[in-house]
Enzyme design. Structure first.
Site, PDB file in Angstrom:
ATOM      1  N   HIS A   1      12.585  36.844  19.177  1.00  0.00           N
ATOM      2  CA  HIS A   1      11.845  36.330  20.649  1.00  0.00           C
ATOM      3  C   HIS A   1      10.936  36.754  20.643  1.00  0.00           C
ATOM      4  O   HIS A   1       9.600  36.973  20.855  1.00  0.00           O
ATOM      5  CB  HIS A   1      12.750  37.073  21.860  1.00  0.00           C
TER       6      HIS A   1
ATOM      7  N   ARG B   1      17.748  32.345  27.773  1.00  0.00           N
ATOM      8  CA  ARG B   1      18.749  33.269  27.914  1.00  0.00           C
ATOM      9  C   ARG B   1      19.909  33.071  26.619  1.00  0.00           C
ATOM     10  O   ARG B   1      20.845  32.563  27.132  1.00  0.00           O
ATOM     11  CB  ARG B   1      19.161  34.461  29.516  1.00  0.00           C
TER      12      ARG B   1
ATOM     13  N   GLN C   1      18.909  42.457  22.629  1.00  0.00           N
ATOM     14  CA  GLN C   1      17.969  42.685  22.180  1.00  0.00           C
ATOM     15  C   GLN C   1      16.810  43.474  21.875  1.00  0.00           C
ATOM     16  O   GLN C   1      16.550  44.501  22.530  1.00  0.00           O
ATOM     17  CB  GLN C   1      16.242  41.399  22.552  1.00  0.00           C
TER      18      GLN C   1
ATOM     19  N   ASN D   1       4.339  31.821  30.532  1.00  0.00           N
ATOM     20  CA  ASN D   1       4.027  31.656  29.117  1.00  0.00           C
ATOM     21  C   ASN D   1       5.424  29.813  29.398  1.00  0.00           C
ATOM     22  O   ASN D   1       6.037  29.672  28.236  1.00  0.00           O
ATOM     23  CB  ASN D   1       5.252  32.678  28.232  1.00  0.00           C
TER      24      ASN D   1
END
Ligand code: NDP
Length: 386
Positions: free
Chosen positions: A333, A285, A314, A147
């Site tokens: 995210h 991050r 998260q 990705n």
């Protein structure tokens, strides 16, 4: 036979989709580096369908059950006595995505006596305590490159939307307004700006390449320098450290892994050394930036905008200050979990599992920790504390 524990994000609030906005995905053979896309023997899903949520099961159930393995899928990972904690005790393999990370802490790893393999369906294995994985002999693997371009596209979108003040302008439309002056009072052109990336790996370099046609001045810092011909082609200036680079930049994008070297890198001091009114984009991050220092910099006007899709923890709690700080363009995210990316990392996860069960080597580029030490991509990109 193995027990595979897969922690995935919840289905959409309206239920698992029965139709999709598009009928197909573009066919891509190789990543920009020449690395091939995942090569499992087969897949049991339709590329372009939602695979990363609980009902999507990363398309793994038929494959695993046909070989006699057990697949447990849950989104419940953070509550006291979560399903993840309960099922982890005798799991052989844990799979989770960075978007909905199953935090494999040292404490959890000590309780997971059978655990041998932790797969990140995506990129970024910092939700796994790598020191503990090394200590317990757990192999850690991720689907390298799956990705990277998805994230690079998200970075470019966020740079443009912050600099041009897109989100507040769109909000005026939703609210029935036509408030040109309100929209443009914070709107600029990207053309001519100085844009720098902290790290020029797969994502950082893809961001540089995508921004070059905007006639901006490009900058980067990295532990390793790009080949000379790439520096020349992109007309990009190298700086030995982030601290050296950021005073020159109108826009800074962070594309480095979270590890002891980068944790807290963007603190009050670093933010104060940036140009007043700079924009900071962090899709790497969250903990590379100091949460409260970012809020202070936006409130004082030192930063003109902050955007990204990475948070800690998260999911972010409802009262996380980044939800309400001024001039932000945060998303959950999602940058690396487009339907396009999901097809690649679901296939990559299956490729890793096929190799693991067959006892054949997992591709070196997918390995982070193996046989008690950092390996493959992990040996190149990560560091450990002991
Ligand atoms: P790469 O490994 O290709 O690139 C990372 C680069 O960071 C490498 O060139 C590395 O240098 C460099 N680096 C490491 N430490 C430092 C440092 N202290 N200062 C400057 N550069 C440093 O990774 P990707 O580009 O694929 O991904 C980058 C990060 O993005 C991932 O680690 C992950 O955390 C995040 N990510 C986020 C996603 C999302 O959904 N938002 C999805 C995918 C990734 P060297 O060559 O020396 O190792």
């Amino acid at each position: 036979m193995a027990k595979v524990l897969c922690v995935l994000y919840d289905d959409p609030v309206d239920g698992y989709p029965t139709t999709y906005a598009r009928d197909d995905l573009p066919r891509i053979e190789r990543y920009p580096s020449g690395q091939t896309l995942p090569t499992p023997s087969a897949v049991d899903f339709t590329p372009g369908h939602l695979l990363g949520s609980v009902s999507g099961e990363l398309g793994l159930r038929k494959f695993l059950e046909s070989q006699g393995h057990t697949l447990v899928v849950t989104s419940d990972k953070d509550t006291a006595d979560s399903t993840f904690d309960r099922e982890l005790v005798d799991a052989d393999v844990v799979i989770s995505q960075p978007f909905w990370p199953a935090y494999l802490t040292a404490e959890r790893m000590a309780k997971a006596k059978n655990l041998k393999l932790a797969i990140t369906a995506g990129i970024g294995s910092d939700h796994v305590d790598l020191d503990a994985a090394i200590q317990h002999g757990v192999t850690v693997a991720e689907v390298t490159y799956c990705n990277s371009i998805s994230v690079a596209e998200h970075v470019v979108m966020m740079i443009l939307s912050l600099v041009r003040n897109y989100l507040p302008s769109h909000k005026w439309v939703l609210d029935g307004g036509w408030n040109i002056a309100d929209c443009v009072a914070r709107s600029y052109d990207v053309e001519g700006m100085h844009v720098g990336t902290v790290a020029s790996g797969r994502i950082g370099l893809a961001v540089l390449r995508r921004l070059a046609p905007f006639d901006v001045h490009l900058h980067y810092t990295d532990r390793h320098r790009l080949p000379e011909e790439v520096e020349r082609e992109l007309n990009v200036t190298f700086h030995p450290s982030a601290a050296d680079m950021v005073p020159f930049c109108d826009v800074v994008t962070i594309n480095a892994p979270l590890h002891p070297e980068t944790e807290g890198l963007f603190d009050d001091e670093m933010l104060a050394s940036m140009k007043r009114g700079a924009y900071l984009i962090n899709t790497a991050r969250a903990r590379i930036a100091d949460r409260d220092a970012v809020v202070r910099a936006l409130e004082s006007g030192q930063l003109a905008g902050y955007a990204g899709d990475v948070w800690f923890p998260q999911p972010a709690p409802a009262d996380h200050p980044w939800r309400t700080m001024p001039h932000h363009g945060m998303t959950p995210h999602i940058s690396g979990s487009s339907l396009s990316a999901q097809a690649r990392y679901a296939a990559g996860t299956r490729e890793i599992l096929e190799a693991w069960f067959a006892g054949t080597p997992i591709r070196d580029e997918y390995l982070i920790v193996d046989r008690g030490k950092l390996a493959g991509t992990g040996a190149h990109s990560y560091s450990v504390t002991r």
